[in-house]
Design a protein around this motif. Structure first.
Motif, short mmCIF file in Angstrom:
data_model
loop_
_atom_site.label_atom_id
_atom_site.label_comp_id
_atom_site.label_asym_id
_atom_site.label_seq_id
_atom_site.Cartn_x
_atom_site.Cartn_y
_atom_site.Cartn_z
N ASN A 77 39.45 35.85 26.63
CA ASN A 77 39.12 35.52 28.01
C ASN A 77 39.47 34.06 28.32
O ASN A 77 40.00 33.74 29.39
CB ASN A 77 37.64 35.79 28.28
CG ASN A 77 37.31 35.76 29.76
OD1 ASN A 77 37.96 36.43 30.55
ND2 ASN A 77 36.31 34.99 30.13
N GLU A 78 39.17 33.16 27.37
CA GLU A 78 39.47 31.74 27.57
C GLU A 78 40.97 31.52 27.72
O GLU A 78 41.43 30.80 28.62
CB GLU A 78 38.93 30.93 26.39
CG GLU A 78 39.25 29.45 26.44
CD GLU A 78 38.52 28.71 27.55
OE1 GLU A 78 38.92 27.57 27.85
OE2 GLU A 78 37.56 29.28 28.11
N ILE A 79 41.75 32.14 26.83
CA ILE A 79 43.20 31.97 26.88
C ILE A 79 43.77 32.58 28.16
O ILE A 79 44.68 32.02 28.80
CB ILE A 79 43.84 32.61 25.63
CG1 ILE A 79 43.47 31.81 24.38
CG2 ILE A 79 45.36 32.69 25.76
CD1 ILE A 79 43.87 32.46 23.08
N SER A 80 43.22 33.71 28.54
CA SER A 80 43.67 34.35 29.78
C SER A 80 43.31 33.52 31.00
O SER A 80 44.12 33.36 31.92
CB SER A 80 43.04 35.75 29.88
OG SER A 80 43.53 36.43 31.00
N ARG A 89 46.48 34.93 36.12
CA ARG A 89 45.16 34.39 35.85
C ARG A 89 44.10 35.31 36.47
O ARG A 89 44.11 35.57 37.67
CB ARG A 89 45.04 32.99 36.45
CG ARG A 89 43.72 32.30 36.14
CD ARG A 89 43.66 30.99 36.88
NE ARG A 89 44.73 30.11 36.48
CZ ARG A 89 44.64 29.27 35.45
NH1 ARG A 89 43.54 29.21 34.75
NH2 ARG A 89 45.66 28.50 35.13
N PRO A 90 43.17 35.81 35.66
CA PRO A 90 42.15 36.71 36.20
C PRO A 90 41.14 35.95 37.05
O PRO A 90 40.99 34.75 36.92
CB PRO A 90 41.47 37.27 34.94
CG PRO A 90 41.65 36.17 33.92
CD PRO A 90 42.98 35.54 34.24
N SER A 91 40.45 36.68 37.89
CA SER A 91 39.40 36.02 38.67
C SER A 91 38.26 35.65 37.74
O SER A 91 38.03 36.29 36.73
CB SER A 91 38.90 36.97 39.76
OG SER A 91 38.40 38.16 39.18
N PHE A 92 37.51 34.62 38.11
CA PHE A 92 36.41 34.16 37.27
C PHE A 92 35.32 35.24 37.21
O PHE A 92 34.94 35.81 38.21
CB PHE A 92 35.81 32.87 37.83
CG PHE A 92 34.73 32.32 36.97
CD1 PHE A 92 33.40 32.44 37.32
CD2 PHE A 92 35.05 31.68 35.78
CE1 PHE A 92 32.41 31.94 36.51
CE2 PHE A 92 34.06 31.17 34.96
CZ PHE A 92 32.73 31.30 35.34
N MET A 93 34.85 35.52 36.01
CA MET A 93 33.91 36.60 35.82
C MET A 93 32.50 36.15 36.14
O MET A 93 32.00 35.20 35.57
CB MET A 93 33.98 37.07 34.36
CG MET A 93 33.05 38.22 34.04
SD MET A 93 33.23 38.70 32.33
CE MET A 93 32.83 37.16 31.50
N ASP A 112 36.51 42.91 29.27
CA ASP A 112 37.77 43.63 29.12
C ASP A 112 38.50 43.76 30.44
O ASP A 112 39.71 43.59 30.50
CB ASP A 112 37.51 45.03 28.55
CG ASP A 112 37.17 44.99 27.05
OD1 ASP A 112 37.34 43.91 26.47
OD2 ASP A 112 36.75 46.02 26.51
N SER A 113 37.77 44.08 31.51
CA SER A 113 38.43 44.29 32.79
C SER A 113 39.00 43.01 33.36
O SER A 113 39.89 43.03 34.21
CB SER A 113 37.45 44.90 33.80
OG SER A 113 36.40 43.98 34.09
N SER A 114 38.51 41.86 32.88
CA SER A 114 39.00 40.59 33.40
C SER A 114 40.21 40.08 32.64
O SER A 114 40.83 39.10 33.03
CB SER A 114 37.90 39.53 33.33
OG SER A 114 37.70 39.11 32.00
N ILE A 115 40.55 40.75 31.53
CA ILE A 115 41.66 40.28 30.70
C ILE A 115 42.86 41.18 30.89
O ILE A 115 42.81 42.37 30.58
CB ILE A 115 41.27 40.26 29.21
CG1 ILE A 115 40.04 39.37 29.01
CG2 ILE A 115 42.40 39.78 28.35
CD1 ILE A 115 39.44 39.46 27.64
#
Length: 270
Positions: A77-80, A89-93, A112-115
């Motif tokens: 998640n951090e790397i993504s 870039r995913p939205s902030f979870m 998982d859904s954020s990556i």
């Protein structure tokens, strides 16, 4: 100095070998390297009361081991979030601060859904290595993970390490260094009678308060820690040797090791 490709680096070394010192020096000399610490990520989540932080807080407080799956998801998640995996870039979870019921499943699903690229099928493993960015800006020094060959294999599926450094200092030298270490417990200031002695023996330079030696700095305790390190590190180093990314550096002090480390890093990535 601009890197020609992404550097994804880990340092492996016995307790007391100076891994922290070498990490700081690498990060200072090569500003394109970012530090990613699994411990810092966990503490950040606990401090900010995220669902993941709430989930692992008790485990951390009691000295237990956080599951590999959680660490892997956290690192991914951090790397993504930094934009170092393809797919954007995913939205902030953000999740509800309270955790109940199927908390772990909810957390895992949310992460998982954020990556981008993670298959949420529970029977499928993460397969993100082909998506890891090779842009020099995606360079990092990973601290605290992996510590075992099994963890390294799992990490390879997410973002493959391309330089694993084995720091080698003779056992007797490390033991002498540790036995000469004195600490000011209230502040955490560390002294060493061989190269960083306090101005007044066994007294803190700032407060004048007594210095102490940590219980785990005894030879008996250190030998146990060293043996445990060897048992886990040998398969880990063998894993990276087979991948052709392992490099060993030998020295009796951090000042001996650093120039060799810098030279090889430049050869690999500049």
């Amino acid at each position: 100095m601009r890197l020609r490709r992404a550097a994804r680096v880990i340092l492996v070394g016995a307790p007391g070998v100076g891994k922290g010192t070498q990490s700081e020096r690498l990060l200072s000399r090569f500003p394109q390297l970012s530090a990613i610490s699994s411990g810092d990520l966990l503490r950040h989540n606990v401090k900010n009361r995220t669902p993941l932080g709430i989930n692992v807080e008790k485990t951390m407080r009691t000295g237990g081991l956080v599951p590999d799956e959680t660490i892997l998801r956290l690192i991914t998640n951090e790397i993504s979030q930094r934009g170092w995996l393809s797919g954007g870039r995913p939205s902030f979870m953000t999740l509800a601060s309270a955790v109940s019921g199927d908390a772990v499943s909810a957390i895992d699903a949310a992460i998982d859904s954020s990556i981008p690229g993670i298959d949420t099928n529970p029977n499928a493993g993460a397969s993100l290595s082909r998506q890891a960015s090779e842009d020099p800006s995606a360079s990092f020094l990973l601290d605290g993970f992996p510590r075992t060959a099994v963890q390294a294999e799992r990490l390879d599926d997410i973002v493959p390490i391309n330089w694993a450094v084995s720091l080698q200092t003779p056992f007797e030298v490390i033991m002498e260094r540790i036995s000469s270490r004195w600490v000011h417990e209230p502040s955490g200031r560390v002294y060493n009678t061989t190269f960083n002695a306090p101005r007044v023996p066994r007294r803190d330079d700032i407060t004048g308060e007594p210095l102490v030696q940590r219980a785990d700095d005894s030879e008996e305790v250190y030998r146990t820690r060293f043996q445990k390190f060897r048992e886990t590190s040998e398969p880990l180093l063998e894993h990276y040797a087979k991948k052709g990314v392992l490099w060993e550096v030998h020295g009796h002090s951090s000042d001996e090791i650093s120039p060799q480390l810098f030279q090889e890093f430049e050869r690999q990535f500049l």
